[in-house]
Design an enzyme around this catalytic site. Sequence first.
Site, short mmCIF file in Angstrom:
data_model
loop_
_atom_site.label_atom_id
_atom_site.label_comp_id
_atom_site.label_asym_id
_atom_site.label_seq_id
_atom_site.Cartn_x
_atom_site.Cartn_y
_atom_site.Cartn_z
N HIS A 148 3.74 -0.49 3.65
CA HIS A 148 2.88 -1.37 2.86
C HIS A 148 1.63 -0.61 2.44
O HIS A 148 1.30 0.43 3.00
CB HIS A 148 2.48 -2.62 3.65
N SER A 149 0.96 -1.12 1.44
CA SER A 149 -0.33 -0.60 1.03
C SER A 149 -1.27 -1.79 0.86
O SER A 149 -0.87 -2.94 1.02
CB SER A 149 -0.21 0.23 -0.25
#
Length: 331
Positions: A163-164
């Site tokens: 994820h970011s």
Amino acid sequence: MSEIRTDPLTGYTTIFAPERAQRPIALSLDPTPSEITQEQLESDPFAEGKEDETTPELYAVRSAGTQPNQPGWQLRVVANKYPALTPYAVAACGSNHYGVHEVIVECPQFETQITRLGSSQFQEIFRAYRQRVATHREDPQLDYVIIFKNQGILGGASLGHAHSQLVASQMVPEAMQQELKAAQKHFAETGSSLFETLFQKQPNGVSGLVMSTPHFYVVCPYASRFAFETWIIPRTLNTHFDQSTDQELDDLSDLSRRLLLALEDILGSHDFNFVIQTPPFATSDQSGYTWSLRVYPRLAHLAGFELATNMYINPVFPEQAVEMLKKQLDS
């Protein structure tokens, strides 16, 4: 032999000490366990089928016929359950506390390494970034946005699932203000962009240019803070990331994937951060500033010297990193 360099854009000073690469390391961290445990799978809040464990989705790439907050997605954006800034402006605290903190869940399955995602997944990730930045540009209470990815323990990741994150706020960080002032000053004095110097030869003959594509340059900055620190800069020198066209984003996603794989081939499995640094929304296209994607391999912890001095020690000269990356990306 050691050498000290100061970056004219960021203002950071780096001591290049190649001898440090030979020092003994007694501690060992394995950033990427070879096996995924059942416990990790069961406790993963970002996995497909666990949509009720996140906040409602704000944006998603979904299969036709599937419903929001249900299975059938390839990428989701949700509000962070533990935000750094509050989405509500509290008058007693002052309006500058208002902000947005989002998570971009990059794939439905449990995957710790973004390099294991396919080309089409990278394209969707970068298009999601653009969509979210453009959305927050419309909020008059927000002035600035940053996108960042933390992978692994040294990169600061608290969850393994790829994820970011995005943070938008009214506050413009001092580091960005420094870069803006330096870019504006250089542009006013020379009529050219300070970012162009990143891929041009320095007075000592050193060039940070690794390669170029139809839309981007890949460079290792002259005063890199981290070993193999690498930036991707648009050839158009556009000011804002959300000005990027579909063609530019497709090139960027392919190039980013290739670069991360090349770094993995050179360094082995490692932790890293990448950041999309784009200026405040109100920044003029005549400011001399250019957005960039910056990759920071994290091969060691920041230690007392860095914390005390805000200076960095790097055992790898960027010109060495340039040559190694050229060979890897050409192969």
